[in-house]
Design an enzyme around this catalytic site. Structure first.
Site, mmCIF file in Angstrom:
data_model
loop_
_atom_site.group_PDB
_atom_site.id
_atom_site.type_symbol
_atom_site.label_atom_id
_atom_site.label_comp_id
_atom_site.label_asym_id
_atom_site.label_seq_id
_atom_site.Cartn_x
_atom_site.Cartn_y
_atom_site.Cartn_z
ATOM 1 N N GLY A 1 -1.961 11.969 6.091
ATOM 2 C CA GLY A 1 -1.113 10.944 5.566
ATOM 3 C C GLY A 1 0.401 11.159 5.909
ATOM 4 O O GLY A 1 0.991 12.481 6.173
ATOM 5 N N HIS B 1 -5.391 -0.558 6.286
ATOM 6 C CA HIS B 1 -5.272 0.265 7.439
ATOM 7 C C HIS B 1 -6.229 0.236 8.527
ATOM 8 O O HIS B 1 -6.533 1.038 8.900
ATOM 9 C CB HIS B 1 -4.693 1.448 7.066
ATOM 10 C CG HIS B 1 -5.730 2.541 6.122
ATOM 11 N ND1 HIS B 1 -7.034 2.205 6.111
ATOM 12 C CD2 HIS B 1 -5.418 2.850 4.817
ATOM 13 C CE1 HIS B 1 -7.580 2.927 5.255
ATOM 14 N NE2 HIS B 1 -6.611 3.230 4.419
ATOM 15 N N LYS C 1 -9.070 -0.641 -5.607
ATOM 16 C CA LYS C 1 -9.226 0.059 -4.390
ATOM 17 C C LYS C 1 -10.463 0.831 -4.414
ATOM 18 O O LYS C 1 -10.941 1.605 -5.522
ATOM 19 C CB LYS C 1 -7.944 1.001 -4.274
ATOM 20 C CG LYS C 1 -8.019 2.032 -3.079
ATOM 21 C CD LYS C 1 -8.007 1.191 -1.830
ATOM 22 C CE LYS C 1 -8.027 2.341 -0.749
ATOM 23 N NZ LYS C 1 -6.815 3.154 -0.263
ATOM 24 N N HIS D 1 3.138 13.872 1.559
ATOM 25 C CA HIS D 1 2.718 15.262 1.246
ATOM 26 C C HIS D 1 3.870 16.262 1.563
ATOM 27 O O HIS D 1 4.446 15.818 2.640
ATOM 28 C CB HIS D 1 1.406 15.567 2.197
ATOM 29 C CG HIS D 1 0.266 14.980 1.824
ATOM 30 N ND1 HIS D 1 -0.419 15.018 0.766
ATOM 31 C CD2 HIS D 1 -0.387 13.570 2.580
ATOM 32 C CE1 HIS D 1 -1.612 14.016 0.853
ATOM 33 N NE2 HIS D 1 -1.434 13.381 1.654
ATOM 34 N N ARG E 1 2.185 8.871 -6.072
ATOM 35 C CA ARG E 1 1.948 10.266 -6.743
ATOM 36 C C ARG E 1 2.206 10.515 -8.037
ATOM 37 O O ARG E 1 2.087 11.569 -8.431
ATOM 38 C CB ARG E 1 2.361 11.363 -5.812
ATOM 39 C CG ARG E 1 2.272 11.262 -4.447
ATOM 40 C CD ARG E 1 0.771 11.388 -3.865
ATOM 41 N NE ARG E 1 0.600 11.440 -2.280
ATOM 42 C CZ ARG E 1 -0.209 11.193 -1.668
ATOM 43 N NH1 ARG E 1 -1.379 10.491 -2.258
ATOM 44 N NH2 ARG E 1 -0.476 11.291 -0.387
ATOM 45 N N ASP F 1 0.883 2.393 3.702
ATOM 46 C CA ASP F 1 -0.069 3.238 3.311
ATOM 47 C C ASP F 1 0.947 4.737 3.394
ATOM 48 O O ASP F 1 0.649 5.814 3.631
ATOM 49 C CB ASP F 1 -1.102 3.861 4.311
ATOM 50 C CG ASP F 1 -2.131 4.696 3.599
ATOM 51 O OD1 ASP F 1 -2.052 5.187 2.452
ATOM 52 O OD2 ASP F 1 -3.030 5.251 4.205
ATOM 53 N N ASN G 1 -4.506 6.779 -8.318
ATOM 54 C CA ASN G 1 -4.369 8.337 -8.309
ATOM 55 C C ASN G 1 -5.801 8.708 -7.995
ATOM 56 O O ASN G 1 -6.571 8.119 -8.526
ATOM 57 C CB ASN G 1 -3.670 8.975 -9.316
ATOM 58 C CG ASN G 1 -2.265 8.748 -9.626
ATOM 59 O OD1 ASN G 1 -1.883 7.682 -8.817
ATOM 60 N ND2 ASN G 1 -1.627 9.522 -10.127
ATOM 61 N N HIS H 1 0.975 -1.038 -0.249
ATOM 62 C CA HIS H 1 -0.103 -0.110 0.032
ATOM 63 C C HIS H 1 0.857 1.222 0.153
ATOM 64 O O HIS H 1 1.457 1.967 0.999
ATOM 65 C CB HIS H 1 -1.012 0.111 1.338
ATOM 66 C CG HIS H 1 -1.812 1.008 1.363
ATOM 67 N ND1 HIS H 1 -3.122 0.898 1.818
ATOM 68 C CD2 HIS H 1 -1.829 2.158 0.704
ATOM 69 C CE1 HIS H 1 -3.729 1.830 1.905
ATOM 70 N NE2 HIS H 1 -3.397 2.953 1.168
HETATM 71 O O1 DOR Z 1 -3.985 9.613 5.475
HETATM 72 C C1 DOR Z 1 -4.430 9.253 4.226
HETATM 73 N N1 DOR Z 1 -3.537 9.747 3.075
HETATM 74 N N2 DOR Z 1 -5.134 8.272 4.111
HETATM 75 C C2 DOR Z 1 -5.559 7.835 2.867
HETATM 76 O O2 DOR Z 1 -6.564 6.987 2.829
HETATM 77 C C3 DOR Z 1 -5.308 8.453 1.863
HETATM 78 C C4 DOR Z 1 -3.736 9.137 1.893
HETATM 79 C C5 DOR Z 1 -3.172 10.029 0.873
HETATM 80 O O3 DOR Z 1 -3.209 9.429 -0.492
HETATM 81 O O4 DOR Z 1 -2.620 11.022 1.082
HETATM 82 ZN ZN ZN Z 2 -6.815 4.810 2.845
HETATM 83 ZN ZN ZN Z 3 -3.415 4.841 1.268
#
Ligand code: DOR
Ligand code: ZN
Ligand code: ZN
Length: 418
Positions: free
Chosen positions: A304, A222, A141, A293, A61, A289, A91, A57
């Site tokens: 995230g 998650h 997904k 960012h 990006r 996951d 995406n 997971h």
């Molecule tokens: O915290 C998260 N960020 N949870 C998600 O399900 C998506 C992810 C993201 O893509 O930034």
């Molecule tokens: Zn998620």
């Molecule tokens: Zn995710």
């Protein structure tokens, strides 16, 4: 030929002291002692040898927002952290991976930029169940909660995906209940109260129930509560994953992390964090996951954490403290994800399997920093954490991909797994 000599091979069932011979891309032989002619010898005495970790997971990006990450930087971070295979999420935008055209575009980008092996996941939207099923993608997904993108689906569209996507292929669910969350948003301020445990548990229960009716594969992403693990265990066709974020961090860390601590689903309290640890078992998959960012986006509320570079090191450290066993890591981060997502010849140190391996010195300490984790996003919630277990070498299909300092695998060397 490469001979990994004198190491302790980590299998889910136990540690095996044996030599391992690599021929081309494969593990040719495991035994003791092996002394082939003309092999390059790597001395692994005193080291643990793991199968390359599989992170099922990640959000690399590409091409959605390559200021945060792209396939080259994301896969470099993976290799520096002992991850040799990733599964990349669809995406949300620019373009959302909800059409066959966008999926194929991503396949081309990944093929030219990935340094580690990878698989791509298709995205489900309100209306694309038929196209998703036709895409041939190995997994799908769907999001039951808000994504500010077309990847959020209603319950009826989710059921349609469950009915239409090939039953043996996993539909992976971000399971949080959108309606409940929207109601609570009017009444609460804290993210952990708005997106409470029941929001996750209800969506998990819905997904398992609907999947069971259709006798199909489902994978719950998650999950953050002990109860969800118990629910998944009741349905034989379900798999689930837990992230290191929810294992190693809790609401107690929010003071230190501030805005950086925002993640979906949110960090839980210490009691629930303990419930996750208690419930780790033979069926567990740990996935990061990896959701990079930039700090500026985090300060604007983006949820995230980056994680592909820390998933394996954090677990090594937990093994050094005897919270878990090294063998558990081989099961949770290699054998089980390979099984759940049908990654052929991956996930195990065994003859005939791909020679993806990680050599670890458990006597060495080091510090996690954003800089040494190599993600383009430039931060990590584990900045400065001192941990035990240094990754000294990573092999990807028989080639040295990381030498303990530098990622040697070049963009384009990663291979797509179908
Ligand atoms: O915290 C998260 N960020 N949870 C998600 O399900 C998506 C992810 C993201 O893509 O930034
Ligand atoms: Zn998620
Ligand atoms: Zn995710």
């Amino acid at each position: 030929m490469i001979l990994i000599k004198g190491g302790r091979l980590v299998l889910p069932e136990g540690i095996m002291e044996a030599d391992l011979l690599i021929e081309g891309e494969k593990i040719a032989k495991i035994g003791k002692p092996l002394s082939p002619k003309k092999a390059q010898v790597i001395n692994a005495s005193g080291r643990l040898v793991f199968p390359g970790a599989i992170d099922a997971h990640v959000h690399f990006r590409d091409p959605e927002d390559t200021t945060k990450e792209d396939f080259s930087t994301g896969s470099a971070s993976a290799l520096a952290g002992g991850v040799t295979t990733v599964i990349d999420m669809p995406n949300y935008r620019n373009p959302p991976t909800t059409t066959i055209a966008a999926y194929n575009q991503k396949r081309i980008i990944a093929a030219t930029k990935a340094r580690c092996d990878y698989q791509l996941r298709f995205g489900g939207s309100e209306k694309n169940a038929e196209e998703a099923a036709r895409s041939g993608a190995p997994s799908l997904k769907i999001f039951l909660s808000e994504t500010r993108s077309e990847l959020t689906v209603s319950h009826s569209a989710a059921v349609q995906h469950f009915a239409t996507f090939p039953a043996h292929k996993p539909v992976c669910v971000h399971a949080e209940d959108k309606e409940r969350i929207e109601n609570r948003r009017k009444r609460f301020k804290l993210q952990s109260e708005i997106q409470d445990k029941l929001s996750a548990q209800l969506a998990c229960e819905f997904s398992l129930r609907e999947a069971a009716k259709l006798n199909r594969r489902v994978h719950i992403c998650h999950l953050t509560t002990g109860l969800e693990i118990e629910m998944c265990r009741r349905y034989k066709n379900a798999t689930y994953e837990i992230t290191p974020s929810h294992l190693f961090l809790s609401t107690a860390d929010l003071k230190r992390l501030g805005q950086l601590g925002r993640i979906n689903p949110p960090l839980r309290d210490k009691a629930e964090q303990a419930a996750l640890w208690r419930n780790l078992g033979k069926d567990t998959i740990i996935a990061s996951d990896h959701a990079p960012h930039l700090i500026t986006h985090k300060l604007d509320g983006a949820p995230g954490f980056p994680g592909v570079g820390t998933i394996f090191p954090l677990l090594l450290d937990a093994a050094s403290k005897r919270r878990i066993r090294a063998c558990d890591i081989a099961r949770w981060c290699a054998e089980n994800p390979a099984g759940a997502f049908y990654l052929k010849n991956k996930g195990r140190l065994a003859e005939g399997f791909d020679a993806d391996l990680v050599i670890v010195n458990m006597k060495k300490k080091w510090k996690i920093t954003a800089e040494n984790r190599l993600s383009k996003c430039g931060w990590t919630p584990f900045e400065g954490k001192e941990i035990v277990g240094k990754i000294e070498k990573v092999f990807l299909r028989g080639k040295l991909a990381f030498d303990g300092e530098i990622v040697l695998s070049k963009p384009g060397m990663g291979r797509e797994l179908l």
